[in-house]
Design an enzyme around this catalytic site. Sequence first.
Site: not given
Ligand code: CAA
Ligand code: NAD
Length: 302
Positions: A137, A158, A170, A208
């Site tokens: 991330s 990503h 990405e 991000n």
């Molecule tokens: N797995 C599979 N399907 C899922 C799911 C999951 N975990 N969660 C929800 N769904 C599906 C549902 O089945 C539903 O499908 P349909 O529309 O086709 O019927 C759809 O997704 C919408 O779900 P819900 O109606 O339950 O809920 P919602 O409308 O509130 O949507 C959400 C949920 C898709 C998560 C929406 O709230 C959303 O887009 N939120 C923002 C998520 C976001 O910004 N993600 C990026 C985070 S940052 C990141 O990931 C990067 C990083 O490195 C940290």
């Molecule tokens: P998570 O904690 O849900 O899963 C990580 C898994 O890796 C765990 O099950 C752990 O047992 C396993 N693990 C740790 N060390 C290991 C090794 N040496 N060999 C094999 N398995 C090992 O974490 P996550 O949220 O799935 O994040 C995983 C990666 O994806 C991170 O780099 C995170 O920054 C990135 N990411 C996270 C998100 C998010 O929203 N959570 C979104 C995009 C990218």
Amino acid sequence: VIARSFSSSAVNSAIKNVTVIGGGLMGSGIAQVSAQAGQNVTLVDVSSDVLAKAQKSIGTNLGRVAKKVYKDNPAQGEKFVSESMSRIKTSTDPAEASKTADLVVEAIVENMSVKHKLFKQLDEAAPSHTILASNTSSLSINEIASVVKRKDKFGGLHFFNPVPVMRLLEVVKGAETSEATYKSMMEWGKAVGKTCITCKDTPGFVVNRLLVPYICEAIRLYERGDASARDIDIAMKLGAGYPMGPLELADYVGLDTNKFILDGWHKKYPNQPLFKPIPLLDKLVSEGKLGVKSGEGFYKYD
Ligand code: CAA
Ligand code: NAD
């Protein structure tokens, strides 16, 4: 949403065998979208309990896809689920699992030294044609790649949470990623149903780099007492059209993850005010309030 990304998966990719390392939140989603697009998948984790949990959640989520895509043909839907599941093998041995891979996607803990240890092992074990990629991330792709010899066959892939739903991928080019590797990663991304964008190896890539400071500004606004958490979230949902408000999203991503990203960037760029630590975020994390996964963050969850 899923139906749309699923139907775009009929794109050809030279990559047929993918090994996903890390069976947590992201790795299980990456394994799912790969398998449902016809790839042979090996999902690896250090914990066999995690692998069992991942298989269960993939089964459930494939069922959700089948219900929508094959709503008029449940028998076809069942076949889709069982065929997709049969394409996923599991393993606790990353080196062994990389021997048959055209592509390895790493989704383990966000920690540079743990990632380095893994990639050194993968670089030695995987065939010479295998592309190695990280789903990091916030860490630098070039820094992760520094321990491998095949720097031309290394890049960032990503994904976004939840992987089966979010349509973006990405594709990150490191300083030494070759054009051929970049092209293969883009083709594979399309083949697994994602829309790909390209970014250089800069902190947070595109999403991000914009999303994390936005979430942090929302936390600071709340910390100052300018508005309630609920009103901040309503404001951004109804006033800016976001599916979740910033504090809900912070809880969803995990407050520990938000803090980890911010702290890492602050250390690297101490003069950037957007990356400064946030006392309220630090406090919540130190109290174990990590968001949805711990049952409490800015909100409480059952
Ligand atoms: N797995 C599979 N399907 C899922 C799911 C999951 N975990 N969660 C929800 N769904 C599906 C549902 O089945 C539903 O499908 P349909 O529309 O086709 O019927 C759809 O997704 C919408 O779900 P819900 O109606 O339950 O809920 P919602 O409308 O509130 O949507 C959400 C949920 C898709 C998560 C929406 O709230 C959303 O887009 N939120 C923002 C998520 C976001 O910004 N993600 C990026 C985070 S940052 C990141 O990931 C990067 C990083 O490195 C940290
Ligand atoms: P998570 O904690 O849900 O899963 C990580 C898994 O890796 C765990 O099950 C752990 O047992 C396993 N693990 C740790 N060390 C290991 C090794 N040496 N060999 C094999 N398995 C090992 O974490 P996550 O949220 O799935 O994040 C995983 C990666 O994806 C991170 O780099 C995170 O920054 C990135 N990411 C996270 C998100 C998010 O929203 N959570 C979104 C995009 C990218």
